[in-house]
Design a protein around this motif. Sequence first.
Motif, PDB file in Angstrom:
ATOM      1  N   ALA B 387      89.712  -6.280  59.985  1.00 57.81           N
ATOM      2  CA  ALA B 387      88.575  -5.448  59.590  1.00 57.81           C
ATOM      3  C   ALA B 387      88.882  -3.974  59.840  1.00 57.81           C
ATOM      4  CB  ALA B 387      87.334  -5.870  60.372  1.00 57.81           C
ATOM      5  N   ALA B 388      89.679  -3.674  60.877  1.00 61.67           N
ATOM      6  CA  ALA B 388      90.023  -2.286  61.165  1.00 61.67           C
ATOM      7  C   ALA B 388      90.857  -1.709  60.031  1.00 61.67           C
ATOM      8  CB  ALA B 388      90.774  -2.197  62.486  1.00 61.67           C
ATOM      9  N   ASP B 389      91.790  -2.501  59.498  1.00 61.72           N
ATOM     10  CA  ASP B 389      92.582  -2.039  58.360  1.00 61.72           C
ATOM     11  C   ASP B 389      91.672  -1.767  57.161  1.00 61.72           C
ATOM     12  OD1 ASP B 389      94.734  -2.459  59.987  1.00 61.72           O
ATOM     13  OD2 ASP B 389      95.642  -4.075  58.813  1.00 61.72           O
ATOM     14  N   VAL B 390      90.662  -2.629  56.975  1.00 56.95           N
ATOM     15  CA  VAL B 390      89.735  -2.435  55.853  1.00 56.95           C
ATOM     16  C   VAL B 390      88.991  -1.111  56.027  1.00 56.95           C
ATOM     17  CG1 VAL B 390      87.677  -3.330  54.664  1.00 56.95           C
ATOM     18  CG2 VAL B 390      89.430  -4.927  55.474  1.00 56.95           C
ATOM     19  N   VAL B 391      88.477  -0.872  57.232  1.00 54.84           N
ATOM     20  CA  VAL B 391      87.722   0.360  57.490  1.00 54.84           C
ATOM     21  C   VAL B 391      88.608   1.578  57.232  1.00 54.84           C
ATOM     22  CG1 VAL B 391      86.630   1.735  59.309  1.00 54.84           C
ATOM     23  CG2 VAL B 391      86.077  -0.690  59.078  1.00 54.84           C
ATOM     24  N   LYS B 392      89.858   1.516  57.704  1.00 52.39           N
ATOM     25  CA  LYS B 392      90.768   2.650  57.520  1.00 52.39           C
ATOM     26  C   LYS B 392      91.087   2.843  56.033  1.00 52.39           C
ATOM     27  CE  LYS B 392      92.687   1.907  62.107  1.00 52.39           C
ATOM     28  NZ  LYS B 392      93.783   1.325  62.896  1.00 52.39           N
ATOM     29  N   ALA B 393      91.245   1.731  55.318  1.00 57.16           N
ATOM     30  CA  ALA B 393      91.532   1.831  53.886  1.00 57.16           C
ATOM     31  C   ALA B 393      90.365   2.467  53.139  1.00 57.16           C
ATOM     32  CB  ALA B 393      91.833   0.444  53.314  1.00 57.16           C
ATOM     33  N   ILE B 394      89.151   2.049  53.489  1.00 59.40           N
ATOM     34  CA  ILE B 394      87.970   2.613  52.820  1.00 59.40           C
ATOM     35  C   ILE B 394      87.892   4.117  53.126  1.00 59.40           C
ATOM     36  CG2 ILE B 394      85.434   2.514  52.611  1.00 59.40           C
ATOM     37  CD1 ILE B 394      86.606  -0.113  51.721  1.00 59.40           C
ATOM     38  N   ALA B 395      88.127   4.460  54.397  1.00 64.12           N
ATOM     39  CA  ALA B 395      88.045   5.874  54.776  1.00 64.12           C
ATOM     40  C   ALA B 395      89.144   6.700  54.116  1.00 64.12           C
ATOM     41  CB  ALA B 395      88.109   6.014  56.293  1.00 64.12           C
ATOM     42  N   LEU B 396      90.257   6.058  53.800  1.00 62.58           N
ATOM     43  CA  LEU B 396      91.326   6.774  53.083  1.00 62.58           C
ATOM     44  C   LEU B 396      91.020   6.889  51.592  1.00 62.58           C
ATOM     45  CD1 LEU B 396      94.722   5.494  54.588  1.00 62.58           C
ATOM     46  CD2 LEU B 396      93.790   7.802  54.730  1.00 62.58           C
ATOM     47  N   GLY B 397      90.007   6.161  51.129  1.00 60.78           N
ATOM     48  CA  GLY B 397      89.620   6.335  49.737  1.00 60.78           C
ATOM     49  C   GLY B 397      89.546   5.080  48.892  1.00 60.78           C
ATOM     50  N   ALA B 398      89.798   3.927  49.493  1.00 57.51           N
ATOM     51  CA  ALA B 398      89.747   2.696  48.694  1.00 57.51           C
ATOM     52  C   ALA B 398      88.300   2.262  48.480  1.00 57.51           C
ATOM     53  CB  ALA B 398      90.514   1.584  49.398  1.00 57.51           C
TER      54      ALA B 398
END
Lengths: 145, 501
Positions: B387-398
């Motif tokens: 889930a942390a990778d997902v949050v970071k991906a969303i914050a990077l723009g995904a």
Amino acid sequence: MKKVYVNEDWCLACHLCEYYCAAANSGATDMIKAFKSGKNPIPRIQVEEGSEVNFAVQCRHCDGKACVKGCIAGALSITPEGVVVCDENKCVGCGTCILSCPFGCIVIDEDNHRIAKCDLCTKNHDGEPACVQGCPNNAIVFEER
Amino acid sequence: MGVEFIYPEFEVIRNDERCIGCRVCERQCANEVHRYDVERGRMMSDETTCVNCQRCVSLCPTRALKIVKSDCTLRENANWQNDTIKEVYKQANSGGVLLSSMGNPKPMPVYWDKILINASQVTNPSIDPLREPMETKVFLGKKPEKITRDENGRLITDLPPHLELSMPVMFSAMSYGSISYNAHASLARAATKLGVYYNTGEGGLHEDFFKYGENTIVQVASGRFGVNEEYLSAGAAIEIKMGQGAKPGIGGHLPGMKINDEISKTRMIPKGTDAISPAPHHDIYSIEDLRQLVFSLKEATNWEKPVIVKIAAVHNVAAIASGVARSGADIIAIDGFRGGTGAAPTRIRDNVGIPIELALASVDARLRDEGIRNDVSVVVGGSVRSAADVVKAIALGADACYIATSALLALGCHLCRSCNTGKCNWGIATQRADLVKRLNPDIGYQRLVNLVTAWDHEIKEMMGGMGINSIEALRGNRLMLRGVGLTQKELDILGIQHAGE
């Protein structure tokens, strides 16, 4: 009444149910003790293996009850809930029930000169029978049908 | 028999005090590592074929087994490492291209682990997701540039087709053929239950799974297996696969021995023939060609389905994504170089492509710079592990993430990386009927649902910590991220500041 049912689609013929059953009925507290103490615990469930289809067979607790009628010692009886049980103090190991069971579900316990049959773990567990708990693929289920 | 150069990689350690000789290890090992020696009355093992999939370890009722890495190694050499030397031996033996499975295992940088997430303190309140509403619903597709009204001043609400996700996670493409019927059934049922999507991969859609169509993304890849009008209309979206993160630039090869009756029917190819996906689509040699296929697919499905174009993260990914965005695609899926595969040449898997974190950051920045970010949604995959990778991906723009390795792990995969052998002991990457049976979808789908639900809770917790109650407010919010141990260049590409700044 909840009974044990098998789903042959998911049976892998891993035979784990036999070992969990034998250990649960051995009186030992764990599986290693059950099998490593010199005795040969008897499973009350047996996996029938085919080339494509496998399934585990144990007492169906069926309506026919040929075993109960045929028992010469009055050892087999049906509990009010419908579980076919054997009174080990009465069983003489004659094998009549084994011959009369249409499913081949009863086995002989050679060491004790009496039969061994599934009692749905009523004496061993307070939850699900050991075979159901031990099945890795939900091929044996304990449910109302 | 000649000299065997390679000593087995693993050792089976059996605790004889515990082993009761039930032989479950023997029955469950498709690699035939274990055997029962009747004369000696004990279990024996030959580790030559052991892949360390842990099936025997997991099923042993007395925990008598463990698999350890063999300490019989070649002389230490920092340049010529053991694996490198063994690969030379293997190729000298076979004369063939080395094959590998699953994602790149090399110690390459994982940028997710060098990015930290912000949290609220004192001056801005954090939110408790258990007490307050928290929105993780996502819509994927082309967004309108501006609000338009009709002559009566009413909003025009006609939107291009969208995908509605209950949370920003989907199961990425794994074909029926590379994974089993039961694995597909588990994914399809889980996606339906979760309100997200799974992806058929390039192997077509088995007739039994048409009923899960509302939660299915159907893929059109270079092999065009199983593609027909019914198939295209069956799914909620269509994905054109241009590349795969694990093997950018090359196609696929499903060996004939895996093409059984059902797969033959689903893929629409003869039984027993190799299923070869060419490296390129033979009708796509430019963005204009891609545009033609995008619009052909839209036309074929009555303009009702969003079209996804999936590309591998490679050096010029930002420019490529810009082209894809202009091709008429509604969604761009980018697959990073750590993404998994059922089989890929080892050299390609381990050396081609770029990390998804950098690709995502540069694509998002490029699309924003060009003012076309709203024309497409961006979905990223290629080792999204938590889930942390997902949050970071969303914050990077995904907009959303694709997960596949995590999903397979939930189904029982132990990452032994031997999918290409077709002897998956967990019933996932195999077509052998007796092995496929080992994955009961009743169990599998529930485990997938559990996994994704757990991630949803975690995403909400992290969003709440940042004081954000809507995933929309997290998207592209790079201020919520800080890097640790990264160079200025890496920080510039990721568009984030260093921790402490």
